[in-house]
Design a protein around this motif. Structure first.
Motif, mmCIF file in Angstrom:
data_model
loop_
_atom_site.group_PDB
_atom_site.id
_atom_site.type_symbol
_atom_site.label_atom_id
_atom_site.label_comp_id
_atom_site.label_asym_id
_atom_site.label_seq_id
_atom_site.Cartn_x
_atom_site.Cartn_y
_atom_site.Cartn_z
ATOM 1 N N GLY A 76 0.804 -1.236 0.056
ATOM 2 C CA GLY A 76 -0.107 0.033 0.209
ATOM 3 C C GLY A 76 0.861 1.318 -0.059
ATOM 4 N N ASN A 77 0.291 2.106 -0.757
ATOM 5 C CA ASN A 77 1.060 3.505 -0.995
ATOM 6 C C ASN A 77 0.723 4.341 0.629
ATOM 7 N N LYS A 78 1.936 4.976 0.748
ATOM 8 C CA LYS A 78 1.753 5.617 2.216
ATOM 9 C C LYS A 78 0.737 6.480 2.300
ATOM 10 N N MET A 79 0.212 7.103 1.260
ATOM 11 C CA MET A 79 -1.050 7.938 1.454
ATOM 12 C C MET A 79 -2.358 7.245 1.716
ATOM 13 N N ILE A 80 -2.371 6.149 1.506
ATOM 14 C CA ILE A 80 -3.403 4.966 1.788
ATOM 15 C C ILE A 80 -3.049 4.013 2.957
ATOM 16 N N MET A 81 -2.284 3.596 2.901
ATOM 17 C CA MET A 81 -1.671 2.598 3.858
ATOM 18 C C MET A 81 -0.187 2.873 4.657
ATOM 19 N N GLY A 82 0.020 4.003 5.019
ATOM 20 C CA GLY A 82 1.305 4.597 5.653
ATOM 21 C C GLY A 82 1.251 3.945 6.998
ATOM 22 N N HIS A 83 2.570 3.777 7.132
ATOM 23 C CA HIS A 83 2.687 3.504 8.825
ATOM 24 C C HIS A 83 3.770 4.159 9.453
ATOM 25 N N ASN A 84 3.863 4.210 10.696
ATOM 26 C CA ASN A 84 4.863 4.695 11.370
ATOM 27 C C ASN A 84 5.146 4.284 12.874
ATOM 28 N N PHE A 85 6.266 4.402 13.527
ATOM 29 C CA PHE A 85 6.238 4.025 14.725
ATOM 30 C C PHE A 85 6.500 5.135 15.722
ATOM 31 N N VAL A 86 5.490 5.346 16.783
ATOM 32 C CA VAL A 86 5.632 6.641 17.780
ATOM 33 C C VAL A 86 5.548 5.926 19.119
ATOM 34 N N LEU A 87 6.619 6.215 19.937
ATOM 35 C CA LEU A 87 6.990 5.749 21.135
ATOM 36 C C LEU A 87 6.355 6.881 22.015
ATOM 37 N N LEU A 88 5.623 6.741 22.786
ATOM 38 C CA LEU A 88 4.945 7.835 23.684
ATOM 39 C C LEU A 88 5.541 7.765 25.080
ATOM 40 N N LYS A 89 5.669 8.905 25.528
ATOM 41 C CA LYS A 89 6.007 8.949 27.080
ATOM 42 C C LYS A 89 4.970 8.270 28.148
ATOM 43 N N SER A 90 5.291 7.908 29.309
ATOM 44 C CA SER A 90 4.623 7.496 30.102
ATOM 45 C C SER A 90 3.467 8.230 30.760
ATOM 46 N N GLY A 91 2.349 7.676 30.770
ATOM 47 C CA GLY A 91 1.141 8.361 31.083
ATOM 48 C C GLY A 91 0.280 9.079 30.169
ATOM 49 N N ILE A 92 0.707 9.027 28.906
ATOM 50 C CA ILE A 92 0.192 9.697 27.773
ATOM 51 C C ILE A 92 -1.210 9.240 27.595
ATOM 52 N N ASP A 93 -2.263 9.811 27.453
ATOM 53 C CA ASP A 93 -3.506 9.477 27.044
ATOM 54 C C ASP A 93 -3.483 9.067 25.376
ATOM 55 N N VAL A 94 -3.534 7.642 25.317
ATOM 56 C CA VAL A 94 -3.233 7.290 23.629
ATOM 57 C C VAL A 94 -4.389 7.712 22.769
ATOM 58 N N ASP A 95 -5.655 7.687 23.249
ATOM 59 C CA ASP A 95 -6.668 8.046 22.621
ATOM 60 C C ASP A 95 -6.670 9.406 22.162
ATOM 61 N N ASP A 96 -6.364 10.319 23.251
ATOM 62 C CA ASP A 96 -6.177 11.634 22.895
ATOM 63 C C ASP A 96 -5.209 12.016 21.792
ATOM 64 N N PHE A 97 -4.106 11.710 22.131
ATOM 65 C CA PHE A 97 -3.000 11.643 21.381
ATOM 66 C C PHE A 97 -3.211 11.224 19.752
ATOM 67 N N ALA A 98 -3.868 10.204 19.658
ATOM 68 C CA ALA A 98 -4.247 9.692 18.317
ATOM 69 C C ALA A 98 -5.110 10.470 17.512
ATOM 70 N N ARG A 99 -6.344 11.143 18.380
ATOM 71 C CA ARG A 99 -7.155 12.061 17.715
ATOM 72 C C ARG A 99 -6.255 13.134 17.285
ATOM 73 N N ARG A 100 -5.389 13.773 17.977
ATOM 74 C CA ARG A 100 -4.564 14.907 17.361
ATOM 75 C C ARG A 100 -3.977 14.641 16.476
ATOM 76 N N ALA A 101 -3.427 13.453 16.378
ATOM 77 C CA ALA A 101 -2.347 12.843 15.300
ATOM 78 C C ALA A 101 -3.186 12.790 14.011
ATOM 79 N N VAL A 102 -4.455 12.586 14.111
ATOM 80 C CA VAL A 102 -5.356 12.627 12.749
ATOM 81 C C VAL A 102 -5.484 13.863 11.908
#
Length: 161
Positions: A76-102
């Protein structure tokens, strides 16, 4: 007189040979090799077109130099099926972070802020990227892919112990 000297000599040998102190075994070590084992770690994480990482758990030691290589084994093209690796600091709200990432499409879905320890660039099928970072202190840290709608399936933990 010869017998007395011989007996004294034998007694001297016996007494000098009776040392109670255990000898320390010396194992030759190369400090550079020992340090390299502790300080450097190469991790490989594969991702695919089914929105999956091939590992859910990674591990490292505190302070260890980690180089993580992310491979996209799909097509898959990165515009359709792109992937990355993001390592979060301890205690970060993953749902909130992911919403802002979008909302951060201009920065390859990496939102502004200091909630991340490390992250890679966004890649498409057949591509590879790497990031080098120092493992944080002892704990469990979440890693995700921040491409829209991927994080719930593409999530894992870095266990530092």
């Amino acid at each position: 007189m010869n017998i007395k000297v011989s007996i004294l000599f034998i007694c001297f040998l016996v007494v000098s040979g009776c040392n109670d102190t255990p000898k320390k075994e010396s194992k030759p070590t190369n400090p550079e090799v020992v340090e390299k084992k502790v300080k450097e770690l190469n991790l490989i994480l594969n991702s695919n077109d089914q929105m999956q990482f091939d590992k859910k758990v990674l591990s490292a030691s505190p302070g260890q130099k980690v180089t993580l290589t992310l491979n996209h084994t799909g097509r898959g093209n990165k515009m359709i099926m792109g992937h990355n690796f993001v390592l979060l600091k301890s205690g970060i709200d993953v749902d909130d972070f992911a919403r802002r990432a979008v909302e951060a499409s201009d920065s390859e879905y990496i939102p502004e802020g200091d909630e991340m320890i490390a992250y890679t660039t966004l890649i498409g099928g057949g591509e590879t990227t790497s990031v080098t970072f120092e493992a944080p202190s002892t704990g469990i840290y979440t890693f995700i892919c921040t491409f829209p709608a991927h994080y719930q399936l593409m999530m894992g933990q870095l266990i530092v112990k």
